[in-house]
Design a protein around this motif. Structure first.
Motif, short mmCIF file in Angstrom:
data_model
loop_
_atom_site.label_atom_id
_atom_site.label_comp_id
_atom_site.label_asym_id
_atom_site.label_seq_id
_atom_site.Cartn_x
_atom_site.Cartn_y
_atom_site.Cartn_z
N ILE A 109 27.42 41.88 43.25
CA ILE A 109 28.04 42.29 44.51
C ILE A 109 28.70 43.66 44.36
CG2 ILE A 109 29.95 41.76 46.09
CD1 ILE A 109 29.17 38.74 45.54
N LEU A 110 29.46 43.84 43.30
CA LEU A 110 30.17 45.11 43.09
C LEU A 110 29.22 46.27 42.89
CD1 LEU A 110 33.07 43.85 40.80
CD2 LEU A 110 33.24 44.56 43.20
N ASN A 111 28.05 46.01 42.34
CA ASN A 111 27.08 47.09 42.11
C ASN A 111 26.22 47.38 43.33
OD1 ASN A 111 27.39 48.17 39.40
ND2 ASN A 111 26.97 46.10 38.72
N HIS A 112 26.12 46.43 44.26
CA HIS A 112 25.25 46.65 45.42
C HIS A 112 26.01 46.84 46.73
CE1 HIS A 112 22.46 44.89 42.47
NE2 HIS A 112 21.66 45.80 42.98
N ASN A 113 27.13 46.15 46.88
CA ASN A 113 27.87 46.24 48.13
C ASN A 113 29.35 45.96 47.89
OD1 ASN A 113 28.34 46.53 50.86
ND2 ASN A 113 27.90 44.38 51.31
N PRO A 114 30.04 46.86 47.15
CA PRO A 114 31.44 46.59 46.83
C PRO A 114 32.32 46.71 48.07
CG PRO A 114 30.86 48.80 46.14
CD PRO A 114 29.59 48.15 46.63
N PRO A 115 33.45 45.99 48.07
CA PRO A 115 34.42 46.20 49.14
C PRO A 115 34.84 47.67 49.16
CG PRO A 115 35.05 44.32 47.78
CD PRO A 115 33.90 45.00 47.09
N MET A 116 35.22 48.16 50.32
CA MET A 116 35.54 49.58 50.48
C MET A 116 36.57 50.07 49.45
SD MET A 116 37.26 51.59 53.69
CE MET A 116 36.23 50.74 54.83
N GLY A 117 37.64 49.31 49.25
CA GLY A 117 38.67 49.74 48.32
C GLY A 117 38.16 49.87 46.90
N ILE A 118 37.35 48.93 46.48
CA ILE A 118 36.79 48.97 45.13
C ILE A 118 35.79 50.12 45.02
CG2 ILE A 118 35.45 47.71 43.40
CD1 ILE A 118 38.35 46.67 43.85
N LYS A 119 34.99 50.31 46.07
CA LYS A 119 34.04 51.43 46.08
C LYS A 119 34.77 52.76 45.90
CE LYS A 119 32.66 53.29 49.80
NZ LYS A 119 32.28 53.73 51.08
N ASN A 120 35.88 52.93 46.59
CA ASN A 120 36.65 54.18 46.48
C ASN A 120 37.38 54.28 45.14
OD1 ASN A 120 35.92 55.50 48.87
ND2 ASN A 120 37.30 54.20 50.05
N LEU A 121 37.79 53.15 44.60
CA LEU A 121 38.42 53.16 43.28
C LEU A 121 37.39 53.56 42.22
CD1 LEU A 121 41.26 52.57 42.28
CD2 LEU A 121 40.54 50.24 41.81
N ALA A 180 48.11 48.54 45.58
CA ALA A 180 46.81 47.95 45.25
C ALA A 180 46.38 46.96 46.33
CB ALA A 180 46.86 47.27 43.89
N ILE A 181 47.32 46.17 46.82
CA ILE A 181 47.00 45.20 47.88
C ILE A 181 46.54 45.94 49.13
CG2 ILE A 181 47.98 43.47 49.43
CD1 ILE A 181 49.82 42.69 47.03
N ASN A 182 47.24 47.01 49.47
CA ASN A 182 46.85 47.80 50.64
C ASN A 182 45.45 48.39 50.47
OD1 ASN A 182 49.25 47.23 51.94
ND2 ASN A 182 50.25 49.09 51.25
N LEU A 183 45.13 48.82 49.26
CA LEU A 183 43.78 49.34 49.01
C LEU A 183 42.74 48.26 49.29
CD1 LEU A 183 41.84 51.57 47.75
CD2 LEU A 183 42.04 50.20 45.67
N LEU A 184 42.98 47.06 48.82
CA LEU A 184 42.01 45.97 49.00
C LEU A 184 41.90 45.52 50.45
CD1 LEU A 184 42.83 43.89 45.81
CD2 LEU A 184 40.93 45.49 46.16
N LEU A 185 42.95 45.72 51.23
CA LEU A 185 42.95 45.28 52.63
C LEU A 185 42.58 46.38 53.62
CD1 LEU A 185 46.22 43.12 52.63
CD2 LEU A 185 43.84 42.32 52.52
N GLU A 186 42.61 47.63 53.18
CA GLU A 186 42.37 48.76 54.08
C GLU A 186 40.95 48.74 54.63
OE1 GLU A 186 42.91 51.46 56.51
OE2 GLU A 186 44.64 51.14 55.20
N THR A 187 40.84 49.02 55.94
CA THR A 187 39.53 49.04 56.61
C THR A 187 39.09 50.45 56.98
OG1 THR A 187 40.58 48.63 58.75
CG2 THR A 187 39.79 46.70 57.51
N GLU A 188 40.00 51.41 56.91
CA GLU A 188 39.66 52.79 57.24
C GLU A 188 39.31 53.53 55.94
OE1 GLU A 188 42.02 56.73 58.53
OE2 GLU A 188 42.52 54.93 59.70
N ASP A 189 38.12 54.13 55.90
CA ASP A 189 37.62 54.74 54.67
C ASP A 189 38.52 55.86 54.15
OD1 ASP A 189 35.56 54.81 52.61
OD2 ASP A 189 35.00 56.75 53.46
N LYS A 190 39.00 56.71 55.03
CA LYS A 190 39.83 57.85 54.61
C LYS A 190 41.12 57.36 53.95
CE LYS A 190 42.01 62.08 56.28
NZ LYS A 190 42.33 62.92 57.43
N LYS A 191 41.78 56.40 54.58
CA LYS A 191 43.02 55.85 54.03
C LYS A 191 42.74 55.12 52.72
CE LYS A 191 47.34 54.62 53.92
NZ LYS A 191 48.36 55.52 53.45
#
Length: 172
Positions: free
Chosen positions: A50-62, A97-108
């Motif tokens: 999952i992380l290699n094909h479609n990671p959550p936005m926060g993890i993708k940005n991390l 870190a929690i906010n990163l995992l919950l954030e839905t706006e890519d820029k933020k």
């Protein structure tokens, strides 16, 4: 299959039917040093997919801010992603870190990932500085190490203790 059933069971236990959460569970499994056997192995293998094909936005940005450009492995979960997520709680506020995992706006999300990366760099520097204060030569290794300093940071004492044990164990 049994593996698929176990993942659904775990997702439900976590309060979600979204199997993509297995990526986050894989990160937690590795960073908490659980043995990668049995169901943990299945969680990590499927979480990495999952992380290699479609990671959550926060993890993708991390991942992006860490400079990682290759396929994630357990090493990346334990030594790249996990420390960045944990650094905020060690030095500042875990809510970052929690906010990163919950954030839905890519820029933020990207801003939060960069902030975590910066905090992790500070954590690395502070860990090295603390380690240098308590570093003990192999020849002088006591059975018990007791150190005190006003320069010690509560959030990284455990990291330094672990590093001391790893680097100071006698080679057999």
């Amino acid at each position: 299959s049994q593996s698929r059933y176990q993942h659904r069971f775990l997702s439900k236990a976590l309060g979600s039917k979204n199997l993509n959460n297995l990526g986050l569970v894989a990160i937690a499994t590795i960073t908490d040093l659980f043995p990668v056997v049995g169901i943990n192995r299945s969680i990590v293998l499927n979480g990495l997919k999952i992380l290699n094909h479609n990671p959550p936005m926060g993890i993708k940005n991390l991942i992006l801010t860490s400079g990682n450009s290759h396929q994630l492995s357990t090493y990346d979960l334990g030594w790249v992603i996990g420390p960045r997520l944990n650094a905020a709680g060690r030095l500042e506020d875990a809510c970052i870190a929690i906010n990163l995992l919950l954030e839905t706006e890519d820029k933020k999300s990207l801003e939060l990932a960069k902030e975590l990366d910066t905090i992790n760099t500070k954590r690395q520097k502070a860990t090295i500085e603390m380690y240098d204060i308590v570093k003990i030569e192999q020849d002088d290794l006591p059975y018990v190490i007791v150190q005190q300093s006003t320069n010690f940071h509560d959030g990284i004492i455990g990291l330094v203790a672990s590093k001391l044990v790893q680097n100071q164990l006698p080679v057999s």
